[in-house]
Structure formats: structure tokens, C-alpha cells
Design a protein around this motif. Sequence first.
Motif, PDB file in Angstrom:
ATOM      1  N   PHE A  86     101.319  24.241  84.908  1.00  0.00           N
ATOM      2  CA  PHE A  86     100.826  23.199  84.202  1.00  0.00           C
ATOM      3  C   PHE A  86     100.585  21.903  85.173  1.00  0.00           C
ATOM      4  O   PHE A  86      99.470  21.186  84.564  1.00  0.00           O
ATOM      5  CB  PHE A  86     101.942  22.918  83.119  1.00  0.00           C
ATOM      6  N   SER A  87     101.405  21.416  85.949  1.00  0.00           N
ATOM      7  CA  SER A  87     101.218  20.396  86.797  1.00  0.00           C
ATOM      8  C   SER A  87      99.833  20.517  87.458  1.00  0.00           C
ATOM      9  O   SER A  87      98.985  19.305  87.505  1.00  0.00           O
ATOM     10  CB  SER A  87     102.225  20.264  88.071  1.00  0.00           C
ATOM     11  N   GLN A  88      99.404  21.503  88.117  1.00  0.00           N
ATOM     12  CA  GLN A  88      98.264  21.702  88.596  1.00  0.00           C
ATOM     13  C   GLN A  88      97.035  21.686  87.571  1.00  0.00           C
ATOM     14  O   GLN A  88      95.892  21.033  87.653  1.00  0.00           O
ATOM     15  CB  GLN A  88      97.850  23.283  89.206  1.00  0.00           C
ATOM     16  N   ALA A  89      96.940  22.114  86.323  1.00  0.00           N
ATOM     17  CA  ALA A  89      96.189  21.978  85.182  1.00  0.00           C
ATOM     18  C   ALA A  89      96.059  20.483  85.008  1.00  0.00           C
ATOM     19  O   ALA A  89      94.934  20.068  84.602  1.00  0.00           O
ATOM     20  CB  ALA A  89      96.425  22.720  83.952  1.00  0.00           C
ATOM     21  N   ILE A  90      97.198  19.604  85.192  1.00  0.00           N
ATOM     22  CA  ILE A  90      96.951  18.500  84.475  1.00  0.00           C
ATOM     23  C   ILE A  90      96.333  17.504  85.775  1.00  0.00           C
ATOM     24  O   ILE A  90      95.360  16.724  85.220  1.00  0.00           O
ATOM     25  CB  ILE A  90      98.602  17.837  84.462  1.00  0.00           C
ATOM     26  N   GLU A  91      96.557  18.059  87.071  1.00  0.00           N
ATOM     27  CA  GLU A  91      95.759  17.093  87.948  1.00  0.00           C
ATOM     28  C   GLU A  91      94.670  17.451  88.023  1.00  0.00           C
ATOM     29  O   GLU A  91      93.598  16.654  88.023  1.00  0.00           O
ATOM     30  CB  GLU A  91      96.597  17.566  89.327  1.00  0.00           C
ATOM     31  N   LEU A  92      94.138  18.701  87.779  1.00  0.00           N
ATOM     32  CA  LEU A  92      92.634  19.113  87.683  1.00  0.00           C
ATOM     33  C   LEU A  92      92.052  18.421  86.454  1.00  0.00           C
ATOM     34  O   LEU A  92      91.000  17.719  86.782  1.00  0.00           O
ATOM     35  CB  LEU A  92      92.604  20.831  87.456  1.00  0.00           C
ATOM     36  N   LEU A  93      92.506  18.342  85.207  1.00  0.00           N
ATOM     37  CA  LEU A  93      91.986  17.861  84.152  1.00  0.00           C
ATOM     38  C   LEU A  93      91.727  16.140  84.521  1.00  0.00           C
ATOM     39  O   LEU A  93      90.899  15.665  84.139  1.00  0.00           O
ATOM     40  CB  LEU A  93      92.755  17.947  82.837  1.00  0.00           C
TER      41      LEU A  93
END
Length: 252
Positions: A86-93
Motif C-alpha cells: 500500500f505504501s508504494q501504491a500511495i507514493e505512485l498515486l
Amino acid sequence: MTAHAKRHGAGHNYLIQHSAGSGKSNTIAWLAHALSNLHTPDGLAEIALVGPRVPAQRPEATRRLSEAELLAANDRAEELAVQGRFSQAIELLEGALTGARDVLPREHPVIFALRMRLADSRFAARDYRQAAEAYDTLLPQLAGMLGAVHPAVLGCRLNQALCMAALRQHEVALSRMSELLDDTRSALGDRDPFTLELRRELGRLLAQLGDHERARSEFRSLLPDMVTVYGADHPETRHVRDLLENLDRFLA
């Protein structure tokens, strides 16, 4: 792998075979180091295993992203969320939304989809405060687009209520969950899976608030419907049965 990634770009899967004690950790460490220094011809860094890397501290001048790139970022964020990253998804978004400034308006469907996925990713990452603020902003537009009883709208409202409960705003959470249950029962009935989940969460919230009798009553009415829909031995049914038995023992 680095040669393949340099030639074909990010987003591919690789299988590396290692026997026990043969240095898997070293392989992963050196590979990560090599890929972190891998660049596309235009100078943008790409990590072959996780897709585009958004720097933690972004420069002031951010490259504008096309609509196709924003859609790709949304798809990649979904993949990361499914994997629990999720942290990578948040950073990407966050990076995608920054790159979308002055390209598409905030109300554009692509931007709205990115904002919704960011809210859901923050909820999954237990960043309940920011998730709740995002849901407050997004829900009116989502309901206007899909209708008040669309499953996506109902799910968003449940997440919003759960955020309030996690932030210890229990009375607000109870009010929102009760209103949602009334709307859900009218639209879907008592035995829809979403309604069952909502009734269980309402019972749990009542127990947290110390209203044990009402919580027990909720679980008692819920359990027969769980058996009808899922069967007596389904994990969801057993979970509700355990909650009810715990309350029975507490109130005995």
C-alpha cells in the motif's frame, strides 16, 4: 534481468531459482542496486520490479503526465494494492496526481479514479485520518456519478464510518453506520453479503461503545442469516458465532 529491463522496460515478472544457502539475499540486494541505477533514454529512472519510482522528495518541476500514463499508473497502483504494497501504491498515486496538474481537471474521470484509489489505499494502509478526509470530499461526486445505492458508494460509506471508529469518533461512526444500514437494507435486503458485513461491523461497534445488550441482539439476529447465506461452518459464520458467545459469557 538488468539487460532485459533496460531493453523492454518495467512491469515484467522474473523467476530466479536458488537452492538453500546459495545467496538469495545477496542476489536480491545486488539486483535492487543495479535496477535503482537503470535509466530509460529520456533519463527517467525505472525500477523493473515495481514500476516507476516516485522520489520521496519530488523536485519542484514535475513532468506532466499524459492521460495514458495516468491510466497506467492507476492500473499499477491497483496491482500494488492487491499485493498488499500500500505504501508504494500511495507514493505512485501521489506522484501521478502531481504530474496531472494543469493537464486534466480534478473532476475528470481519470483524476477522480486516481483520487478514489488513493483514498482506498490510505484506508488499507490504516492512514484513517487522511482516508476519512478524502472520502468526505469524494463521496458526493461518487454518489452523483453512480447513484446513492451503488455498491461502490455503499462500500465507500462503510469505509468512511470505519475510519471514524478507528479514530475513536465512535458516536459519529455509529450514526453513519446506522444510516448506511437503513439505506442498504432498503436497497439490497437483509441477506446481501454487504448487508451482512455491515450488520456485523455495527454489532462490533456497539460492543466497543459498551452497549453490550444491543450488540448481542444484533449478533443474535445476524447469525441465522449468516448460516442461511454461508453455511454453519463458514469462517464468517463462525466469527459471528464467536462474537455472540463472548458477549453471552460477558453478560452472564
